[in-house]
Each structure stands twice: as structure tokens, then as C-alpha cells.
Design a protein around this motif. Structure first.
Motif, PDB file in Angstrom:
ATOM      1  N   VAL A  72       0.857  -1.179   0.000  1.00 46.49           N
ATOM      2  CA  VAL A  72       0.000   0.000   0.000  1.00 46.49           C
ATOM      3  C   VAL A  72       0.898   1.234   0.000  1.00 46.49           C
ATOM      4  CG1 VAL A  72      -1.785   1.287   1.232  1.00 46.49           C
ATOM      5  CG2 VAL A  72      -1.836  -1.222   1.226  1.00 46.49           C
ATOM      6  N   LEU A  73       0.722   2.062  -1.030  1.00 45.68           N
ATOM      7  CA  LEU A  73       1.482   3.305  -1.170  1.00 45.68           C
ATOM      8  C   LEU A  73       0.508   4.456  -0.969  1.00 45.68           C
ATOM      9  CD1 LEU A  73       3.477   2.182  -4.327  1.00 45.68           C
ATOM     10  CD2 LEU A  73       4.237   2.123  -1.944  1.00 45.68           C
ATOM     11  N   ARG A  74       0.786   5.305   0.012  1.00 47.00           N
ATOM     12  CA  ARG A  74      -0.183   6.320   0.421  1.00 47.00           C
ATOM     13  C   ARG A  74      -0.064   7.651  -0.317  1.00 47.00           C
ATOM     14  NH1 ARG A  74       0.269   2.674   4.084  1.00 47.00           N
ATOM     15  NH2 ARG A  74      -1.429   2.103   5.441  1.00 47.00           N
ATOM     16  N   THR A  75       1.064   7.890  -0.958  1.00 51.92           N
ATOM     17  CA  THR A  75       1.264   9.174  -1.629  1.00 51.92           C
ATOM     18  C   THR A  75       1.959   8.969  -2.976  1.00 51.92           C
ATOM     19  OG1 THR A  75       3.469   9.524  -0.684  1.00 51.92           O
ATOM     20  CG2 THR A  75       1.585  10.357   0.607  1.00 51.92           C
ATOM     21  N   ALA A  76       1.938  10.009  -3.794  1.00 50.35           N
ATOM     22  CA  ALA A  76       2.673   9.959  -5.064  1.00 50.35           C
ATOM     23  C   ALA A  76       4.162   9.803  -4.795  1.00 50.35           C
ATOM     24  CB  ALA A  76       2.393  11.219  -5.879  1.00 50.35           C
ATOM     25  N   GLU A  77       4.660  10.419  -3.736  1.00 50.06           N
ATOM     26  CA  GLU A  77       6.081  10.309  -3.398  1.00 50.06           C
ATOM     27  C   GLU A  77       6.445   8.869  -3.046  1.00 50.06           C
ATOM     28  OE1 GLU A  77       4.012  12.715  -2.046  1.00 50.06           O
ATOM     29  OE2 GLU A  77       4.763  14.256  -3.429  1.00 50.06           O
ATOM     30  N   GLU A  78       5.589   8.177  -2.292  1.00 48.04           N
ATOM     31  CA  GLU A  78       5.840   6.766  -1.976  1.00 48.04           C
ATOM     32  C   GLU A  78       5.797   5.919  -3.242  1.00 48.04           C
ATOM     33  OE1 GLU A  78       3.354   5.074   1.058  1.00 48.04           O
ATOM     34  OE2 GLU A  78       4.203   6.325   2.641  1.00 48.04           O
ATOM     35  N   THR A  79       4.881   6.259  -4.156  1.00 46.64           N
ATOM     36  CA  THR A  79       4.777   5.514  -5.416  1.00 46.64           C
ATOM     37  C   THR A  79       6.048   5.684  -6.237  1.00 46.64           C
ATOM     38  OG1 THR A  79       2.372   5.809  -5.398  1.00 46.64           O
ATOM     39  CG2 THR A  79       3.383   5.202  -7.511  1.00 46.64           C
ATOM     40  N   ARG A  80       6.544   6.917  -6.331  1.00 53.07           N
ATOM     41  CA  ARG A  80       7.793   7.162  -7.062  1.00 53.07           C
ATOM     42  C   ARG A  80       8.966   6.437  -6.402  1.00 53.07           C
ATOM     43  NH1 ARG A  80       6.003  12.185  -7.140  1.00 53.07           N
ATOM     44  NH2 ARG A  80       5.069  12.816  -9.100  1.00 53.07           N
ATOM     45  N   ALA A  81       9.044   6.506  -5.071  1.00 56.60           N
ATOM     46  CA  ALA A  81      10.150   5.866  -4.345  1.00 56.60           C
ATOM     47  C   ALA A  81      10.114   4.352  -4.537  1.00 56.60           C
ATOM     48  CB  ALA A  81      10.100   6.235  -2.865  1.00 56.60           C
ATOM     49  N   TRP A  82       8.932   3.751  -4.493  1.00 55.90           N
ATOM     50  CA  TRP A  82       8.808   2.306  -4.703  1.00 55.90           C
ATOM     51  C   TRP A  82       9.213   1.974  -6.130  1.00 55.90           C
ATOM     52  CZ3 TRP A  82       6.004  -1.379  -7.466  1.00 55.90           C
ATOM     53  CH2 TRP A  82       5.999  -2.668  -6.923  1.00 55.90           C
TER      54      TRP A  82
END
Length: 160
Positions: free
Chosen positions: A7-17
Motif C-alpha cells: 500500500v502506497l499512500r502518496t505519489a512520493e511513496e509511489t515514485r520511491a517504490w
């Protein structure tokens, strides 16, 4: 091989993943992205591009169908395809992606049901949800069957 949902909560987490995934990819890898409009496919691709070290900017290739982003660090280029407007595998095949697939990392947004035939080794990433993105990753083919590759992909189960 299917991996646990993340579960990715933000666009920043999505980019980092995506950046972490990008560091695992090599020439010849195919990534098929599935998700509704706004699910984060292009955001994830931006992270993958960062992990690969390719020239940007990374934007959705909806109207040009495919873009090639050369490496800035001596690695493989990124071929970024948007299959949303394509009518089927024949139109995808007309792009001659197989000519560059062995030398590049190829990402196909909206590729489910179309792009799987491009390469035996592939990673399928499905993004669902609006505010938080639920991500599932399935790896197929000999490239992902050895223990080291499985361990690398298992490390993606942790949110950045």
C-alpha cells in the motif's frame, strides 16, 4: 510468482517504490502496468526511470504511443509505451518493440492482455485505489525464478 500487496499512500511513496523497482531491472525486462486512469502508472514509471538513471522528463506517452529515454549512466534505455489507444496486439506489434526489447527496459501502460507476448520474462504491476494505491506485482519467466531474483523482488514488499 505473485508478491504481497503493497500500500502506497502518496505519489512520493509511489515514485520511491518505483525507483527501487527500477534499480532491479535490466535490459530485456518487460514491465506491464495495469490500473484505472489516475491509479499512478505514470508516477510509478517516473520512479522506475529514476532508478534506471534515464533522461527525462517522464510523461504519459498517450498521444505519441511510445517514447525512448536513453540512459545517463551507461545502463539500458527505457522504452515507455501507452497502449490505451491501441486496438489490439497487432497494433502493439506494429511498433516493433521486439526489436529493442532485449536492449532496453520496456514499460507498457495499459498493457494487460496485449503486451504479455512481447517477452517471456516480465513483471506485471497492478495499481488499484484512489487515495492510496494498492500495488500487486507478479513476476514471470526464467529471469525471475532464481533465488536471488526472488529475494530482490521480495524486498519490494516493504514500503519506502
Amino acid at each position: 510468482m505473485r508478491h504481497p500487496e503493497v500500500v502506497l499512500r502518496t505519489a512520493e511513496e509511489t515514485r520511491a517504490w518505483g525507483e527501487r523497482l527500477g534499480r532491479l531491472l535490466r535490459a530485456g525486462d518487460l514491465v506491464v502496468l495495469t490500473g484505472e486512469l489516475g491509479a499512478g502508472k505514470t508516477t510509478l514509471t517516473q520512479g522506475i526511470a529514476e532508478g534506471l538513471g534515464v533522461r527525462g522528463p517522464i510523461t504519459s506517452p498517450t498521444f505519441v504511443i511510445a517514447r525512448v529515454h536513453p540512459s545517463l549512466v551507461g545502463g539500458p534505455a527505457l522504452v515507455h509505451v501507452d497502449a490505451y489507444r491501441l486496438g489490439g496486439f497487432a497494433e502493439l506489434d506494429d511498433l516493433d518493440l521486439d526489436a529493442s526489447i532485449e536492449d532496453s527496459v520496456t514499460i507498457v501502460e495499459w498493457g494487460h492482455g496485449l503486451a504479455e507476448g512481447l517477452a517471456e520474462d516480465r513483471v506485471e504491476v497492478t495499481l488499484t485505489g484512489d487515495d492510496e494505491r494498492h500495488v500487486t506485482l507478479t513476476a514471470s519467466g526464467p529471469r525471475w525464478e532464481d533465488e536471488q531474483a526472488r529475494e530482490l523482488l521480495d524486498a519490494l514488499a516493504d514500503v519506502p
